[in-house]
Scaffold this motif. Structure first.
Motif, mmCIF file in Angstrom:
data_model
loop_
_atom_site.group_PDB
_atom_site.id
_atom_site.type_symbol
_atom_site.label_atom_id
_atom_site.label_comp_id
_atom_site.label_asym_id
_atom_site.label_seq_id
_atom_site.Cartn_x
_atom_site.Cartn_y
_atom_site.Cartn_z
ATOM 1 N N ARG A 1 0.965 -1.358 0.022
ATOM 2 C CA ARG A 1 -0.013 -0.098 -0.039
ATOM 3 C C ARG A 1 0.890 1.178 0.008
ATOM 4 N N LEU A 2 1.891 1.052 0.655
ATOM 5 C CA LEU A 2 2.855 2.482 0.809
ATOM 6 C C LEU A 2 3.405 2.490 -0.383
ATOM 7 N N ARG A 3 4.143 1.319 -1.037
ATOM 8 C CA ARG A 3 4.822 1.632 -2.150
ATOM 9 C C ARG A 3 3.866 2.235 -3.297
ATOM 10 N N TYR A 4 2.879 1.721 -3.533
ATOM 11 C CA TYR A 4 1.711 2.152 -4.359
ATOM 12 C C TYR A 4 1.444 3.656 -4.331
ATOM 13 N N TRP A 5 1.094 3.956 -2.830
ATOM 14 C CA TRP A 5 0.896 5.498 -2.634
ATOM 15 C C TRP A 5 2.311 6.097 -3.298
ATOM 16 N N HIS A 6 3.345 6.019 -3.139
ATOM 17 C CA HIS A 6 4.595 6.667 -3.396
ATOM 18 C C HIS A 6 4.408 6.756 -5.233
ATOM 19 N N VAL A 7 4.177 5.616 -5.882
ATOM 20 C CA VAL A 7 3.977 5.410 -7.042
ATOM 21 C C VAL A 7 3.016 6.404 -7.652
#
Length: 125
Positions: free
Chosen positions: A32-38
């Motif tokens: 979730r955090l990685r996609y939020w950054h994307v």
């Protein structure tokens, strides 16, 4: 918009898990955090061709396909089981869905150029 990873509910055999995936999406915090950054890094983008290197079962690519519905989305991963799962999920969903390739990123042959390339949570070997 459905939560990140909710597409996996279509292949989940346990009813309670399927329901939780539909309502809450993928429950792990890291993805979730990685996609939020994307998402934060591409606020005004309008890509027509998207590639995800090391796509796993496709949770990022499914979310990108929802966001950019007309884009041609392609993912590649060396784990054949993950790609098979991604393809099974895509086959159960309506509308345009990403395509998936099995292969090492150094050996996958890609035609043309991409407007957006994503690589998140990939282990190099």
């Amino acid at each position: 918009m459905p939560p990140l990873g909710s597409e996996r509910a279509v292949v989940e055999s346990r009813p309670l898990h399927s329901l939780l995936l539909q309502l809450m999406g993928w429950r792990q915090l890291g993805p979730r955090l990685r996609y939020w950054h994307v998402q934060r890094s591409i606020p005004g983008a309008r890509p027509t061709r998207i590639f995800e290197a090391g796509c796993g079962w496709g949770q990022n690519l499914f979310a990108l396909q929802r966001r950019f519905a007309e884009a041609d989305c392609l993912g590649a991963d060396r784990d054949g089981a993950m790609i098979e799962l991604a393809r099974r999920i895509a086959s159960h969903l309506p509308g345009r869905q990403p395509r998936f390739l099995v292969g090492d990123l150094q050996a996958v042959s890609l035609e043309g150029s991409f407007d957006l390339i994503v690589m998140s949570d990939v282990l190099e070997s």
